[in-house]
Design a protein around this motif. Structure first.
Motif, short mmCIF file in Angstrom:
data_model
loop_
_atom_site.label_atom_id
_atom_site.label_comp_id
_atom_site.label_asym_id
_atom_site.label_seq_id
_atom_site.Cartn_x
_atom_site.Cartn_y
_atom_site.Cartn_z
N ARG A 42 27.00 -1.03 5.35
CA ARG A 42 27.35 -2.60 5.22
C ARG A 42 27.52 -3.12 6.63
O ARG A 42 27.39 -4.23 6.91
CB ARG A 42 28.81 -2.48 4.66
CG ARG A 42 29.07 -3.78 3.91
CD ARG A 42 28.36 -4.40 3.24
NE ARG A 42 28.23 -5.60 3.08
CZ ARG A 42 28.89 -6.15 1.82
NH1 ARG A 42 29.24 -5.57 0.92
NH2 ARG A 42 28.88 -7.65 1.73
N TRP A 43 28.16 -2.50 7.83
CA TRP A 43 28.20 -3.04 9.12
C TRP A 43 26.83 -3.37 9.51
O TRP A 43 26.91 -4.04 10.52
CB TRP A 43 29.00 -1.94 9.99
CG TRP A 43 29.87 -2.52 11.16
CD1 TRP A 43 28.83 -3.20 12.24
CD2 TRP A 43 31.04 -3.09 11.42
NE1 TRP A 43 29.81 -3.92 13.00
CE2 TRP A 43 31.05 -3.86 12.64
CE3 TRP A 43 32.17 -2.87 10.70
CZ2 TRP A 43 32.07 -4.33 13.23
CZ3 TRP A 43 33.14 -3.59 11.08
CH2 TRP A 43 33.21 -4.18 12.38
N VAL B 165 34.12 -4.89 1.84
CA VAL B 165 33.69 -3.88 1.46
C VAL B 165 34.10 -3.45 0.17
O VAL B 165 33.52 -2.90 -0.84
CB VAL B 165 33.62 -2.71 2.36
CG1 VAL B 165 33.30 -1.33 1.97
CG2 VAL B 165 32.76 -2.86 3.76
N GLU B 166 35.63 -3.47 0.08
CA GLU B 166 36.33 -3.09 -1.12
C GLU B 166 36.15 -4.00 -2.33
O GLU B 166 36.43 -3.67 -3.37
CB GLU B 166 37.80 -2.77 -0.64
CG GLU B 166 37.68 -1.76 0.13
CD GLU B 166 39.43 -1.43 0.60
OE1 GLU B 166 40.20 -2.45 0.29
OE2 GLU B 166 39.75 -0.71 1.43
N PHE C 104 33.10 4.90 13.29
CA PHE C 104 33.51 5.30 11.74
C PHE C 104 33.61 6.77 11.57
O PHE C 104 33.14 7.51 12.30
CB PHE C 104 32.13 5.12 11.02
CG PHE C 104 31.46 3.91 11.15
CD1 PHE C 104 31.77 2.71 10.44
CD2 PHE C 104 30.64 3.54 12.10
CE1 PHE C 104 31.46 1.38 10.66
CE2 PHE C 104 29.88 2.16 12.25
CZ PHE C 104 30.44 1.18 11.51
N THR D 107 37.46 5.82 4.87
CA THR D 107 36.73 5.61 6.21
C THR D 107 37.57 4.80 7.13
O THR D 107 38.06 3.80 6.79
CB THR D 107 35.53 5.19 6.38
OG1 THR D 107 34.41 5.76 5.27
CG2 THR D 107 34.60 5.11 7.68
N ILE E 196 37.86 2.96 10.69
CA ILE E 196 36.71 2.17 11.46
C ILE E 196 37.74 1.72 12.71
O ILE E 196 38.89 1.39 12.35
CB ILE E 196 36.36 0.98 10.75
CG1 ILE E 196 35.57 1.26 9.30
CG2 ILE E 196 35.61 0.13 11.64
CD1 ILE E 196 35.50 -0.23 8.66
N VAL F 166 39.34 1.87 5.51
CA VAL F 166 38.61 0.93 4.33
C VAL F 166 38.38 2.23 3.10
O VAL F 166 37.95 3.28 3.45
CB VAL F 166 36.89 0.55 4.64
CG1 VAL F 166 36.29 -0.02 3.48
CG2 VAL F 166 37.17 -0.14 5.57
N ASP G 194 28.41 4.38 3.17
CA ASP G 194 28.37 2.87 2.58
C ASP G 194 29.04 1.92 3.79
O ASP G 194 28.36 0.89 3.73
CB ASP G 194 29.30 2.75 1.30
CG ASP G 194 28.67 3.60 -0.02
OD1 ASP G 194 27.49 4.12 0.24
OD2 ASP G 194 29.23 3.75 -0.87
N VAL G 195 30.04 2.14 4.40
CA VAL G 195 30.67 1.64 5.41
C VAL G 195 29.92 1.34 6.64
O VAL G 195 29.81 0.02 6.97
CB VAL G 195 32.18 2.22 5.81
CG1 VAL G 195 32.53 1.31 6.92
CG2 VAL G 195 33.13 2.14 4.70
N LYS H 151 37.15 -5.16 5.44
CA LYS H 151 37.86 -4.21 4.65
C LYS H 151 37.73 -4.91 3.34
O LYS H 151 37.14 -4.44 2.23
CB LYS H 151 39.33 -3.95 4.86
CG LYS H 151 40.00 -3.08 3.92
CD LYS H 151 41.32 -2.90 4.56
CE LYS H 151 42.29 -2.32 3.26
NZ LYS H 151 41.91 -0.86 2.99
#
Length: 196
Positions: free
Chosen positions: A84-85, A193-194, A156, A164, A166, A74, A80-81, A190
């Motif tokens: 978000r999860w 997030v993106e 992660f 990152t 995942i 991602v 941030d990842v 993905k």
């Protein structure tokens, strides 16, 4: 194999994971040695049902469990990842079988899951949180659906300041192609997030 001294081990863990308790030399030695760590578990009976799972009735068929693992990169920082999860209310946006999630307390969530045209209610329990490294959860069996069990681990790994990796491992008794679901969930996440 590289051996780390007791003092070296504790100091290396302090630097690697600030704010954590350093491990003891004996713990590290058993984890590093290929034989000492295994000896601890050699005589343990590890084939038991989960704590809240009923023993199968005599003559009943064993529970069918499917498992799969997948990874994706991602384009976002690991912090941030991970955050978000952790946004459980967003799970229906990328985990397509989850239709609704409601937080019960810090580690438990009520979820509506759709499988094979049927809606199932489940309680999800967060079992492990290692910030920016790993999350693990499971469903808790209840009287309405004692055979519907699932568990997952998401890891992660920071590849750079802006990417990152995942890895999602999913185990489920709900049926369906678990490997396809893992792939779909990762690609959906993905995109989610993106797109921000």
């Amino acid at each position: 194999m590289k051996t780390i001294s007791g003092a070296g081990c504790a100091s290396s863990f302090e630097h690697a994971h600030p704010g954590t308790t350093p491990c003891s030399y004996l713990t590290c030695r058993s984890l590093i040695s290929q034989t000492d760590g295994a000896a601890r578990f050699r005589n343990m009976n590890t084939r038991v049902p989960p704590p809240n799972k009923q023993m199968p009735k005599k003559g009943s068929r064993p529970l069918a469990i499917d498992a799969a693992e997948g990874s994706i990169v991602v384009n976002a920082p690991v912090a941030d990842v991970y955050e978000r999860w952790l946004a459980f209310e967003d799970y229906p946006k990328f985990i397509t079988v989850i239709k609704r999630v409601r937080k019960l307390d810090a580690n438990h969530f009520s979820a509506s899951l759709a499988f094979n045209g049927k809606l199932h209610e489940a309680t999800l329990e967060m079992m492990l949180r290692v910030p920016e490294r790993r999350l693990a959860w499971r469903t808790l069996a209840d009287h309405r659906a004692p055979d519907h069990l699932a568990a997952g681990v998401v890891s992660f790994a920071s590849l750079s300041d802006q990417s990152t990796c995942i890895t999602l491992k999913l185990t489920s008794s709900f049926g369906g192609a678990v490997s396809r679901r893992v792939d779909r969930y990762l690609h959906n996440f993905k995109r989610l997030v993106e797109a921000r």
